[in-house]
Design an enzyme around this catalytic site. Structure first.
Site, PDB file in Angstrom:
ATOM      1  N   GLU A 306       0.821  -1.220   0.000  1.00 61.06           N
ATOM      2  CA  GLU A 306       0.000   0.000   0.000  1.00 61.06           C
ATOM      3  C   GLU A 306       0.855   1.271   0.000  1.00 61.06           C
ATOM      4  OE1 GLU A 306      -2.700  -0.532   3.334  1.00 61.06           O
ATOM      5  OE2 GLU A 306      -3.995  -1.807   2.107  1.00 61.06           O
ATOM      6  N   ASP A 385      -8.530  -8.769   4.031  1.00 64.54           N
ATOM      7  CA  ASP A 385      -8.352  -7.600   4.895  1.00 64.54           C
ATOM      8  C   ASP A 385      -9.520  -7.431   5.862  1.00 64.54           C
ATOM      9  OD1 ASP A 385      -7.375  -5.298   5.921  1.00 64.54           O
ATOM     10  OD2 ASP A 385      -7.661  -4.071   4.133  1.00 64.54           O
ATOM     11  N   GLU A 413     -12.974  -1.635  11.660  1.00 64.38           N
ATOM     12  CA  GLU A 413     -12.879  -0.955  10.367  1.00 64.38           C
ATOM     13  C   GLU A 413     -13.992  -1.373   9.403  1.00 64.38           C
ATOM     14  OE1 GLU A 413      -9.131  -1.481   8.436  1.00 64.38           O
ATOM     15  OE2 GLU A 413      -9.763  -0.480   6.603  1.00 64.38           O
TER      16      GLU A 413
END
Ligand code: GCW
Length: 840
Positions: A306, A385, A413
């Site tokens: 990332e 993820d 998240e």
């Protein structure tokens, strides 16, 4: 009343008085030590009133004061710390050897590790001693917390010896030096502000205490997307203060570092891990750190992921990078936790063989056995993820000569961002209990990460916690069960979900059986409900992955380089990860498990769309088609969430008013947002598949009046983006400062109804709404909620869509219902629809 009832009501009133006396902010988490009712306190009448500590290290002293604090708070008992061995009874704290030395008659059990403790009672010369023996002073503290946990639950004390399952029990905080927190949902950083360590670190010390109470022994305080200033000499000095605040709780600080530090901080020409000057730089930097922080834990490294740089820049492997840093830490006993989260976020979505899920294994499997002994690969539990459902990462089975830690995400998240109650322990248990069948034998993930399955020296658990400055740490009081549960599982992954939630509830809300059973039920099923109304069948959470990962944003996962695809089109849905026709990902699992996943008939339904691409008419094990199952799951999940407020209201009076109100508000919000999710996913599915809901619910809302079809004064129709995040794809906005209105003449049968207004609550304004019936105001409210995203999002979308409901309104045909909105700032008082529902 008979005597029993009198006593009961006395105890009850005592309890209520105690509850009413304290304003509950949630700051104490599960360490409330609420005073026990007199009858329960009597259980501990014989407990000693003195505390003796064999060796007065600051940790051991802290353990003693925690014991005194807890006993005083729970039992109203004044305790004294004595400096000489009392000749009456006492709590004795020490290591086994120390205890034996002071009282040779004592034989505390042998402790297998420095973190083990044992609790026992002994009578010596007629005096009663309660003995907390630790393999170290840190373990004495663990023993103290265990005793207090028993008392708070009104359990009789029993002798016990415990040893943590693994040595790495860390939390990561994704805190930035400017004080923001990546994926933090409970305020700003407790560690940093404006580029520096905060001057007031009292919350850090409180955090250390909370963590120690569940056995966490390390905190990585800064974001894995690490600030390049982290290793500057001045910053190390500042960070030493954080380590100082954590040390009394036996919690070691560690840091996330960027591999380019030798170049950026050290001004070298390179950060090539094989360059001797780079290795020397790491060595001297590490020496500098240990001078300031002698118990420093080590480094967490995110590289080649990332946008972070990494060894690939020099054609080096993760092993070469990790080892270079690890060698510098080795003489000091420090660790490198190198993250397995390495993947290419520019995948070619048109390539049917491309697969992000393959990345962990593809990048690390060949490196097995090539890491230094103090390197641990930190692996997210699933290969993508932190989605609401994923299989476990096949990398766990592939690394058999390398230490591993599992990374779990406490901060929610993709699981509702602490606006939704989602108790994650059942999800983590599912991962930890998954038997990968490596070497064709039992190798459950928990035993692999303990280092047991493959006899590795290290192993453990890392939880991404992201607590913030909010008084109650995680915003939703229920979310604290996740932090608690993470610590408990890291200590002992064999604990059951029931054991964990039960204890947490009792410590957090008290021992009333009604409270305990209601909260346990709510928590235990919450992951399942969330999965049902977001992304069932292993499809992924279906949130907007290009934005804030909160509300529905279904197709954001498709047709881009991030690789969170589910490949839905008019014919079918799901990622084909089979060896036979797909990406081959399934072949990364050991053969026995691979065979199950590869088979369309044997693959568990809850992972079906993760593993296979199927037509919408594919029939699942329960006999439903994929399309119908999905419609039904969303209705079932939202129906469960709809029960939360009522179930909670039954506890009124049994919970302190502060937390009662806060949770009721959050549950009411969640019930509304679950409908947003349900309708977005079901509307989308119906359109893409062309298959109608067999029960005729999707797209047909008998009680719903779309804002765009009501009679508008000033309101203008706009398209929602993505379309499915508003009912029928449209909403209305008001750009007139004086306000706008929507009116309708009702034609429903006379009865009592609830009236729900679905509006969009943006952060950049506080619109005012008012509902009128025949001109008379029946409710008004402000769109002032601080919803995720924490950043300003001006979209009318699934993240901002919010419901306000007024209950018990008598309506008859011909009544005139008006919704008025007054915009504020940049928020145009946006409305999606008004919905009437008959109420019993
Ligand atoms: O899921 C992604 C998150 C990023 C995070 C990254 C990671 C810290 O959206 O915010 O970066 O994972 O785990 O490194």
């Amino acid at each position: 009343m008979n005597l029993r009832q009198v006593v009961r009501s006395f105890v009850l009133s005592l309890l209520i008085a105690t509850v009413a006396a304290r304003a509950e902010t949630g700051a104490e988490g599960w360490l409330r030590y609420a005073q026990l009712p007199a009858l329960a306190a009597a259980l501990y009448e014989n407990a000693p009133r003195q505390v003796y500590v064999c060796t007065r290290t600051s940790l051991a002293e802290n353990a003693a004061s925690e014991l005194m604090r807890g006993m005083h708070s729970l039992l109203g008992r004044q305790m004294t710390l004595t400096s000489k061995l009392p000749d009456s009874g006492a709590f004795l704290l020490g290591t086994s050897d120390e205890l034996h030395a002071i009282l040779p008659g004592l034989a505390p059990p042998a402790l297998p590790s420095s973190e083990s403790f044992s609790i026992s009672t002994e009578t010596v010369s007629g005096h009663h001693f309660w003995i907390i023996a630790g393999g170290s002073d840190r373990a004495e503290l663990y023993g103290v917390f265990r005793i207090l946990e028993q008392i708070a639950q009104q359990h009789p004390l029993s002798a016990v010896t415990e040893t943590p399952a693994s040595s790495i029990r860390w939390v990561n905080q994704w805190d930035n030096l400017d004080g923001s927190i990546e994926r933090g949902y409970a305020g700003r950083s407790i560690f940093f502000d404006a580029g520096h360590v905060r001057s007031d670190l009292s919350r850090v010390a409180d955090y250390g205490r909370l963590l120690a109470s569940v056995g966490i022994n390390g905190v990585t305080v800064n974001n894995v997307n690490s600030d390049l200033r982290t290793l500057e000499p001045e910053m190390i000095q500042e960070l030493a203060r954080v380590a100082d605040a954590l040390r009394p709780w036996g919690v070691r600080m560690s840091l996330s570092v960027d591999l380019s530090s030798p170049q950026v901080v050290g001004h070298l020409a390179t950060f090539d891990p094989l360059d001797p000057s780079v290795a020397a730089w790491w060595q001297s930097k590490v020496n500098e750190i240990y001078k300031a922080i002698p118990d420093f834990g080590g480094f967490v490294i995110k590289a080649d992921s990332e946008g972070r740089v990494g060894p690939s820049k020099y054609g080096r492997t993760p092993a070469e990078a990790a080892n270079c840093v690890a060698r510098a830490l080795k003489p000091h006993g420090g660790l490198v936790l190198y993250r397995g989260f390495v993947y290419n976020n520019h995948l070619d979505w048109q390539d049917l063989k491309a697969d992000r899920a393959r990345a962990g294994y593809d990048n690390f499997q060949a490196l097995d056995g090539k890491f230094e002994a103090n390197v641990v690969i930190q692996i997210k539990h699933g290969p993508i993820d932190f989605q609401v459902r994923e299989p476990v990462s096949p990398l766990f089975a592939a690394l058999q000569r390398t230490s591993q830690a599992i990374e779990l995400q406490v901060t929610q998240e993709y699981t509702g961002q602490q606006r939704h109650m989602v108790f994650l322990v059942p999800m983590w248990k599912t991962a930890l209990d998954t038997d990968l069948r490596a070497q064709n034998r039992a190798t459950p993930v928990k035993e692999i990460v303990e280092g047991k399955s493959f006899h590795q020296p290290l192993g453990g658990f890392v939880g991404v916690a992201n607590v913030g400055l909010d008084a109650n740490w995680l915003h939703h009081p229920m979310a604290m069960a996740n932090l608690y549960g993470f610590g408990k599982l890291a200590w002992n992954p064999d604990l059951t979900t029931e054991q964990i939630v039960r204890t947490w509830t009792r410590l957090t809300f008290g021992n009333d059986p009604n409270v305990v059973s209601t909260i346990d039920d709510l928590q235990s099923n919450s992951w399942h409900a969330y999965e049902q109304y977001t992304g069932p069948l292993g499809i992924g959470t279906l949130t907007n992955i290009l934005g804030v990962h909160y509300g529905p944003g279904i197709e954001s996962a498709e047709r881009n380089g991030w690789g969170q695809w589910f490949r839905g089109d008019s014919q079918g849905i799901g990622m084909d990860r089979t060896v036979a026709t797909g990406t081959g990902y399934i072949g990364q699992y050991p053969p026995e498990l691979a065979r199950v996943y590869e088979s369309l008939t044997e693959c568990p339904d809850d992972l079906l769309l993760f593993m296979h691409h199927v037509p919408y008419t594919h029939v699942l094990h329960d006999g439903k088609t994929v399309a119908q199952y999905t419609y039904d799951a969303h209705y079932a999940g939202a129906a469960t969430a709809a029960t939360y407020p009522q179930r909670w209201q039954r506890l009124k009076g049994l919970i302190d008013p502060e937390r009662y109100d806060q949770i009721l508000k959050l549950f009411t919000y969640q019930a509304g947002h679950a409908v947003v999710w349900r309708d977005a996913v079901d509307q989308w599915l119906q359109r893409i598949s062309g298959i109608p809901d067999g029960h005729g619910r999707v797209g047909h809302f008998p009680g719903r009046m779309e804002a765009e079809s009501m009679q508008a004064d000033g309101y203008r129709v706009v398209e929602a983006d993505p379309w499915e995040s508003a009912s029928q794809g449209k909403a209305v906005v008001c750009e007139r400062p004086m306000g706008c209105s929507l009116t309708t003449v009702l034609d429903r049968p006379a009865a009592t109804y609830s009236i729900a207004a679905e509006y969009f609550d943006l952060r950049n304004g506080v619109s005012h709404f008012q509902l009128r019936l025949n001109g008379k105001s029946i409710a008004q409210w402000l769109a002032d909620d601080k919803l995720p995203p924490a950043v300003v999002d001006t979209n009318l979308d699934g993240s901002t869509s919010t419901r306000f409901t007024v209950h018990g309104v008598s309506l008859k045909p011909g009544d005139v219902l008006t919704l008025e909105g007054i915009p504020d700032g940049e928020e145009p008082a946006p409305v999606d629809y008004v919905e009437l529902q008959p109420e019993p």
